[in-house]
Design a protein around this motif. Structure first.
Motif, PDB file in Angstrom:
ATOM      1  N   PRO A 192       0.836  -1.205   0.000  1.00  0.00           N
ATOM      2  CA  PRO A 192       0.000   0.000   0.000  1.00  0.00           C
ATOM      3  C   PRO A 192       0.870   1.254   0.000  1.00  0.00           C
ATOM      4  N   ASN A 193       0.292   2.341  -0.447  1.00  0.00           N
ATOM      5  CA  ASN A 193       0.994   3.620  -0.565  1.00  0.00           C
ATOM      6  C   ASN A 193       0.303   4.666   0.308  1.00  0.00           C
ATOM      7  N   TYR A 194       0.943   5.052   1.406  1.00  0.00           N
ATOM      8  CA  TYR A 194       0.284   5.959   2.350  1.00  0.00           C
ATOM      9  C   TYR A 194       0.219   7.403   1.841  1.00  0.00           C
ATOM     10  N   LYS A 195       0.766   7.671   0.658  1.00  0.00           N
ATOM     11  CA  LYS A 195       0.664   8.998   0.059  1.00  0.00           C
ATOM     12  C   LYS A 195      -0.414   9.059  -1.029  1.00  0.00           C
ATOM     13  N   SER A 196      -1.196   7.999  -1.151  1.00  0.00           N
ATOM     14  CA  SER A 196      -2.284   7.994  -2.136  1.00  0.00           C
ATOM     15  C   SER A 196      -3.423   8.903  -1.677  1.00  0.00           C
ATOM     16  N   TYR A 197      -4.293   9.251  -2.618  1.00  0.00           N
ATOM     17  CA  TYR A 197      -5.418  10.122  -2.284  1.00  0.00           C
ATOM     18  C   TYR A 197      -6.361   9.460  -1.288  1.00  0.00           C
ATOM     19  N   ASP A 198      -6.670   8.173  -1.482  1.00  0.00           N
ATOM     20  CA  ASP A 198      -7.593   7.510  -0.555  1.00  0.00           C
ATOM     21  C   ASP A 198      -7.014   7.428   0.854  1.00  0.00           C
ATOM     22  N   ALA A 211      -3.047  -1.586  11.227  1.00  0.00           N
ATOM     23  CA  ALA A 211      -2.188  -1.822  12.397  1.00  0.00           C
ATOM     24  C   ALA A 211      -2.884  -2.785  13.360  1.00  0.00           C
ATOM     25  N   PRO A 212      -2.105  -3.651  14.053  1.00  0.00           N
ATOM     26  CA  PRO A 212      -0.647  -3.763  14.007  1.00  0.00           C
ATOM     27  C   PRO A 212      -0.151  -4.853  13.054  1.00  0.00           C
ATOM     28  N   ARG A 213      -1.043  -5.417  12.224  1.00  0.00           N
ATOM     29  CA  ARG A 213      -0.605  -6.445  11.270  1.00  0.00           C
ATOM     30  C   ARG A 213       0.367  -5.846  10.259  1.00  0.00           C
ATOM     31  N   HIS A 214       0.112  -4.606   9.861  1.00  0.00           N
ATOM     32  CA  HIS A 214       1.069  -3.883   9.032  1.00  0.00           C
ATOM     33  C   HIS A 214       2.045  -3.162   9.958  1.00  0.00           C
ATOM     34  N   LEU A 215       3.264  -3.614   9.935  1.00  0.00           N
ATOM     35  CA  LEU A 215       4.298  -3.057  10.804  1.00  0.00           C
ATOM     36  C   LEU A 215       4.963  -1.833  10.191  1.00  0.00           C
ATOM     37  N   TRP A 216       4.905  -1.750   8.855  1.00  0.00           N
ATOM     38  CA  TRP A 216       5.561  -0.673   8.100  1.00  0.00           C
ATOM     39  C   TRP A 216       4.595  -0.156   7.039  1.00  0.00           C
ATOM     40  N   HIS A 217       4.767   1.124   6.679  1.00  0.00           N
ATOM     41  CA  HIS A 217       3.861   1.767   5.733  1.00  0.00           C
ATOM     42  C   HIS A 217       4.728   2.568   4.761  1.00  0.00           C
ATOM     43  N   PHE A 218       4.630   2.223   3.474  1.00  0.00           N
ATOM     44  CA  PHE A 218       5.620   2.676   2.500  1.00  0.00           C
ATOM     45  C   PHE A 218       5.073   3.712   1.526  1.00  0.00           C
ATOM     46  N   ARG A 276      -3.138   9.278 -11.870  1.00  0.00           N
ATOM     47  CA  ARG A 276      -2.682   9.277 -13.264  1.00  0.00           C
ATOM     48  C   ARG A 276      -1.656  10.373 -13.501  1.00  0.00           C
ATOM     49  N   ARG A 277      -1.732  11.447 -12.718  1.00  0.00           N
ATOM     50  CA  ARG A 277      -0.748  12.529 -12.814  1.00  0.00           C
ATOM     51  C   ARG A 277       0.370  12.378 -11.783  1.00  0.00           C
ATOM     52  N   SER A 278      -0.015  12.043 -10.558  1.00  0.00           N
ATOM     53  CA  SER A 278       0.969  12.015  -9.465  1.00  0.00           C
ATOM     54  C   SER A 278       1.734  10.709  -9.367  1.00  0.00           C
ATOM     55  N   GLY A 279       1.130   9.607  -9.867  1.00  0.00           N
ATOM     56  CA  GLY A 279       1.724   8.282  -9.701  1.00  0.00           C
ATOM     57  C   GLY A 279       1.458   7.670  -8.345  1.00  0.00           C
ATOM     58  N   GLU A 280       0.705   8.375  -7.490  1.00  0.00           N
ATOM     59  CA  GLU A 280       0.480   7.922  -6.116  1.00  0.00           C
ATOM     60  C   GLU A 280      -0.800   7.073  -6.032  1.00  0.00           C
ATOM     61  N   TYR A 281      -0.743   5.874  -6.606  1.00  0.00           N
ATOM     62  CA  TYR A 281      -1.882   4.958  -6.532  1.00  0.00           C
ATOM     63  C   TYR A 281      -2.012   4.364  -5.135  1.00  0.00           C
ATOM     64  N   SER A 282      -3.180   3.806  -4.833  1.00  0.00           N
ATOM     65  CA  SER A 282      -3.450   3.244  -3.510  1.00  0.00           C
ATOM     66  C   SER A 282      -2.454   2.154  -3.142  1.00  0.00           C
ATOM     67  N   SER A 283      -2.109   1.316  -4.112  1.00  0.00           N
ATOM     68  CA  SER A 283      -1.062   0.308  -3.948  1.00  0.00           C
ATOM     69  C   SER A 283      -0.186   0.329  -5.189  1.00  0.00           C
TER      70      SER A 283
END
Length: 291
Positions: A192-198, A211-218, A276-283
């Motif tokens: 997952p991408n924590y900089k996505s719009y969603d 959390a806490p199953r996801h230990l890191w967020h990229f 589509r412009r930013s490249g910041e998809y949800s995953s």
């Protein structure tokens, strides 16, 4: 923890109801879940029938949507590994292609690859999911300890489909994968991408924080820095466009206590449109090679 900035406070909506903090790692730029359960505690947070990657059930709208999208995703994943395999091998020398899928769940991707004549191996810590996977893959799936038993340079492709965020000892894990890859091999990581719009819209209700199953967020920069630290390089980044819709559906449920399909679809659509412009998809899928 006093000198470290809290990016966000989040809640375990699936199992415990406990609260956690997301702290930014100043070296690599990813977020860390704090506190992190130890290796004895962590399995307890997966003990729910709602953890869909460990079952093949289709009890409700979420699960049916998940399985429908999964069938499409399996074809795309197979196309991707076939593509990188062809790039790595000379024409006519593509036999005995070796694949390791880490965190393979119930084994559907491995089964798809096996049917396409890949030599497969899988790692799955959950005993229930591993049993299901082994029925599909002729006993090709093992527990985590098997990672230490594979020989160096064993695999053409190693995949982690929404798995890296679950793994403790992050840097050691990446060193292990590099060790197991052939010199011209490819590491494929989807996270997952924590900089996505969603993610920015739902904030602490964003289901992919998990959390806490996801230990890191990229994000893109943190993955690139991580790989460079292991003398590896991201050579391609690909979107996972379905994820914004599925994650938004769960996020709506967490935020409002009930499902608003219309708003979930709206946010998922907007997330993909802006990306589509930013490249910041949800995953995002990262295709990674040795430098």
């Amino acid at each position: 923890m006093k000198d470290k900035k809290v990016y966000l406070k989040v809640k375990d909506h699936s199992v415990s109801g406990e609260e956690f903090q997301l702290i930014k790692n100043e070296i690599y730029g990813f977020l860390e879940t704090v506190p992190q359960p130890n290796e004895t505690e962590l399995p307890e947070y997966y003990k729910t029938e709602d953890y869909i990657s460990h079952t093949d059930s289709k009890r409700n709208l979420f699960e049916n949507a998940y399985h429908l999208v999964r069938e499409i995703s399996l074809k795309r994943k197979l196309k991707l590994i076939n593509s990188v395999s062809l790039q790595n091998k000379q024409e006519g020398n593509s036999k005995n292609r070796t694949l390791l899928d880490v965190g393979c769940g119930t084994g559907d991707f491995l089964q798809t690859a096996q049917n396409d004549h890949w030599t497969i191996s899988g790692i799955e810590p959950n005993i229930r999911a591993r049993k299901i996977a082994n029925k599909k893959t002729k006993e090709a799936v093992f527990g985590v300890d098997q990672l230490l038993n594979f020989t160096e340079n064993s695999f053409d492709v190693i995949t982690l489909w929404h798995v890296l965020e679950h793994l403790p000892n992050l840097e050691n894990q990446l060193s292990t994968f590099k060790h197991l890859l052939k010199p011209d091999g490819t590491l494929i990581i989807a996270v997952p991408n924590y900089k996505s719009y969603d993610a920015l819209y739902y904030k602490n209700f964003w289901a992919a924080f998990d959390a806490p199953r996801h230990l890191w967020h990229f994000a893109k920069d943190s993955i690139s820095k991580l790989m460079l630290s292991k003398n590896m390089k991201v050579v391609e980044i690909l979107p996972m466009t379905f994820d914004s819709y599925y994650v938004s559906m769960l996020s709506e449920k967490y935020k409002k206590g009930s499902l608003n399909i219309f708003n979930a679809f709206r946010i998922g659509f907007l997330s993909n449109l802006k990306a589509r412009r930013s490249g910041e998809y949800s995953s995002l899928i990262y295709v990674i090679k040795n430098k």
